[in-house]
Design a protein around this motif. Structure first.
Motif, short mmCIF file in Angstrom:
data_model
loop_
_atom_site.label_atom_id
_atom_site.label_comp_id
_atom_site.label_asym_id
_atom_site.label_seq_id
_atom_site.Cartn_x
_atom_site.Cartn_y
_atom_site.Cartn_z
N GLN A 1 0.83 -1.21 0.00
CA GLN A 1 0.00 0.00 0.00
C GLN A 1 0.86 1.26 0.00
O GLN A 1 0.58 2.22 -0.72
CB GLN A 1 -0.93 0.01 1.21
N VAL A 2 1.91 1.26 0.79
CA VAL A 2 2.80 2.42 0.85
C VAL A 2 3.52 2.59 -0.49
O VAL A 2 3.64 3.71 -0.99
CB VAL A 2 3.81 2.29 2.02
N ASN A 3 3.97 1.49 -1.08
CA ASN A 3 4.63 1.58 -2.39
C ASN A 3 3.67 2.11 -3.45
O ASN A 3 4.07 2.88 -4.32
CB ASN A 3 5.22 0.24 -2.79
N ALA A 4 2.41 1.70 -3.38
CA ALA A 4 1.41 2.21 -4.33
C ALA A 4 1.19 3.71 -4.13
O ALA A 4 1.05 4.45 -5.11
CB ALA A 4 0.10 1.45 -4.17
N ALA A 5 1.18 4.15 -2.89
CA ALA A 5 1.00 5.58 -2.60
C ALA A 5 2.20 6.37 -3.11
O ALA A 5 2.04 7.46 -3.67
CB ALA A 5 0.81 5.79 -1.10
N ILE A 6 3.40 5.83 -2.93
CA ILE A 6 4.61 6.51 -3.43
C ILE A 6 4.55 6.61 -4.95
O ILE A 6 4.83 7.66 -5.53
CB ILE A 6 5.88 5.76 -2.98
N THR A 7 4.13 5.54 -5.61
CA THR A 7 4.01 5.55 -7.07
C THR A 7 2.99 6.59 -7.52
O THR A 7 3.22 7.31 -8.50
CB THR A 7 3.60 4.15 -7.57
N ALA A 8 1.88 6.70 -6.79
CA ALA A 8 0.85 7.69 -7.15
C ALA A 8 1.39 9.11 -7.02
O ALA A 8 1.12 9.96 -7.88
CB ALA A 8 -0.37 7.51 -6.26
N VAL A 9 2.16 9.36 -5.98
CA VAL A 9 2.73 10.70 -5.79
C VAL A 9 3.75 10.98 -6.89
O VAL A 9 3.77 12.07 -7.47
CB VAL A 9 3.39 10.84 -4.39
N LEU A 10 4.59 9.99 -7.20
CA LEU A 10 5.60 10.20 -8.24
C LEU A 10 4.97 10.38 -9.62
O LEU A 10 5.45 11.18 -10.43
CB LEU A 10 6.58 9.02 -8.26
N ALA A 11 3.90 9.65 -9.90
CA ALA A 11 3.27 9.73 -11.22
C ALA A 11 2.41 10.99 -11.37
O ALA A 11 2.36 11.57 -12.45
CB ALA A 11 2.40 8.50 -11.45
N GLY A 12 1.73 11.38 -10.29
CA GLY A 12 0.78 12.48 -10.41
C GLY A 12 1.19 13.76 -9.71
O GLY A 12 0.46 14.74 -9.74
N GLY A 13 2.33 13.77 -9.08
CA GLY A 13 2.77 14.97 -8.37
C GLY A 13 2.26 15.00 -6.94
O GLY A 13 1.35 14.26 -6.56
N GLN A 14 2.86 15.86 -6.16
CA GLN A 14 2.51 15.99 -4.74
C GLN A 14 1.13 16.63 -4.57
O GLN A 14 0.37 16.22 -3.72
CB GLN A 14 3.57 16.85 -4.03
N SER A 15 0.83 17.60 -5.40
CA SER A 15 -0.48 18.25 -5.31
C SER A 15 -0.87 18.79 -6.69
O SER A 15 -0.02 18.97 -7.55
CB SER A 15 -0.46 19.39 -4.29
N TYR A 16 -2.15 19.03 -6.85
CA TYR A 16 -2.62 19.61 -8.09
C TYR A 16 -3.89 20.40 -7.83
O TYR A 16 -4.53 20.26 -6.81
CB TYR A 16 -2.83 18.55 -9.17
N ARG A 17 -4.24 21.24 -8.77
CA ARG A 17 -5.40 22.12 -8.63
C ARG A 17 -6.31 21.94 -9.84
O ARG A 17 -5.86 21.87 -10.97
CB ARG A 17 -4.94 23.57 -8.55
N LEU A 18 -7.60 21.83 -9.56
CA LEU A 18 -8.63 21.80 -10.59
C LEU A 18 -9.58 22.95 -10.32
O LEU A 18 -10.37 22.90 -9.38
CB LEU A 18 -9.41 20.47 -10.56
N GLY A 19 -9.46 23.97 -11.12
CA GLY A 19 -10.29 25.15 -10.89
C GLY A 19 -9.95 25.79 -9.56
O GLY A 19 -8.81 26.14 -9.29
#
Length: 74
Positions: free
Chosen positions: A13-31
């Motif tokens: 689970q932690v490795n999946a979360a790390i992958t998600a952060v690396l793939a999608g960035g630490q934060s993002y904004r929609l509108g």
């Protein structure tokens, strides 16, 4: 983490979360809304801690990472 999950599941689970952060960035904004994922440094520290716990569990065995096989006649 949940006490009902194994160390291997928690590590996955932690490795999946790390992958998600690396793939999608630490934060993002929609509108006008923004989303911040878990802190990458915290996730890496948690991963290292879980890996150390898993290694310690394995060290308690007589012969860690050793498997026995039985081969019957051909």
């Amino acid at each position: 983490m949940d006490g009902r999950t194994t160390l291997a599941e928690q590590l996955a689970q932690v490795n999946a979360a790390i992958t998600a952060v690396l793939a999608g960035g630490q934060s993002y904004r929609l509108g006008s809304r923004s989303v911040t994922r878990a802190d990458l440094a915290m996730l890496k520290a948690l991963r290292d801690d879980l890996a150390a716990q898993a290694a310690q569990e394995g060290a308690n065995e007589l012969l860690p990472r050793t498997y026995a096989a039985r081969f019957d006649g051909r």
